[in-house]
Design a protein around this motif. Sequence first.
Motif, short mmCIF file in Angstrom:
data_model
loop_
_atom_site.label_atom_id
_atom_site.label_comp_id
_atom_site.label_asym_id
_atom_site.label_seq_id
_atom_site.Cartn_x
_atom_site.Cartn_y
_atom_site.Cartn_z
N THR A 5 -89.04 50.55 66.29
CA THR A 5 -87.68 50.41 66.80
C THR A 5 -87.13 51.76 67.24
OG1 THR A 5 -87.25 48.50 65.37
CG2 THR A 5 -85.34 49.67 66.24
N ASP A 50 -85.34 44.75 74.00
CA ASP A 50 -84.05 44.52 74.65
C ASP A 50 -83.02 45.46 74.05
OD1 ASP A 50 -81.78 43.58 75.88
OD2 ASP A 50 -81.68 41.69 74.75
N THR A 59 -79.03 46.33 64.76
CA THR A 59 -79.19 45.17 65.65
C THR A 59 -80.49 45.28 66.44
OG1 THR A 59 -76.79 44.91 65.86
CG2 THR A 59 -78.15 43.91 67.57
N THR A 62 -83.34 44.38 64.27
CA THR A 62 -83.47 42.92 64.11
C THR A 62 -84.17 42.31 65.31
OG1 THR A 62 -81.44 42.86 62.78
CG2 THR A 62 -82.18 40.78 63.76
N ARG A 63 -83.81 42.77 66.52
CA ARG A 63 -84.44 42.25 67.74
C ARG A 63 -85.93 42.57 67.77
NH1 ARG A 63 -80.09 44.21 72.42
NH2 ARG A 63 -78.26 43.09 71.63
N ARG A 66 -87.93 40.69 65.13
CA ARG A 66 -88.12 39.28 65.54
C ARG A 66 -89.24 39.16 66.56
NH1 ARG A 66 -83.52 37.90 69.22
NH2 ARG A 66 -84.88 39.19 70.54
N ASP A 67 -89.21 40.01 67.58
CA ASP A 67 -90.23 39.94 68.62
C ASP A 67 -91.60 40.32 68.08
OD1 ASP A 67 -88.22 39.23 70.33
OD2 ASP A 67 -87.97 41.24 71.18
#
Length: 244
Positions: A5, A50, A59, A62-63, A66-67
């Motif tokens: 991330t 994204d 945030t 989290t994205r 998830r991916d």
Amino acid sequence: DVLVTAFHALLHRYANQDEIVVGVSTPGSHDPGIRDIVGPVANLVVLRGDCSGNPSFQTLLTRVARDLSRARAHQEMPFDRLVLALKPEPDMSRTALFDVLFHFEAAPPPLRFGAAVGTVLDTNLGFGKNDLHLSLQQVDGQIRGTLVFNLDIYDHSTATQMREHFQTLLEQAVLAPERPVGDLSLLSDQEELRQLETWNATDANYPHDKTVHGLFEDQVARTPDRIALVFAGESLTYRELDRR
């Protein structure tokens, strides 16, 4: 997940693009039947990050998580078959689908063959067709890494700066995960001091006992025929400007 991330956030800040595509290597040996196999069983998955809306680091985490979870659910899909299915424009000079590769390897268990204990040797193989390749490893409780870069695009100073910015951004994100990724500082205290103070030290000495027009007249005497002013296609030398 935190490391990849942070890498997404760094590339977002460098490229000023909301969509960041990163290839991620997966071990490919989670099946108990192949855990003891010696050989290249790793695979590649592709993450389309994204970063739109200047999200907080939490945030974005989290994205990405998830991916990454979705990608890992299909990690048995051979990368070569994925490329054949998507049919990108062929280019033998680069890896298909992505230009940036991220790899993280947790501390490996000791290599034991009966009574013998093996040693892992870094052969520097596997680096190549990517503009950037960040490879991180957990060693003795620390995270160490290698950043491989394309010399046609980056130079050593840029790569060194990118490495330092990655570390600083990661430290900032851990301290304040609720802050937007666009607000996380990339500059260390030393680099911030250099940019804001050292590079801005623009004070210049000049004779305080003379007027501005007196200093100009001195310049006229030194270089009367040098161009002093250019405007609207017209140029004036110091002598001509002084006469006017």
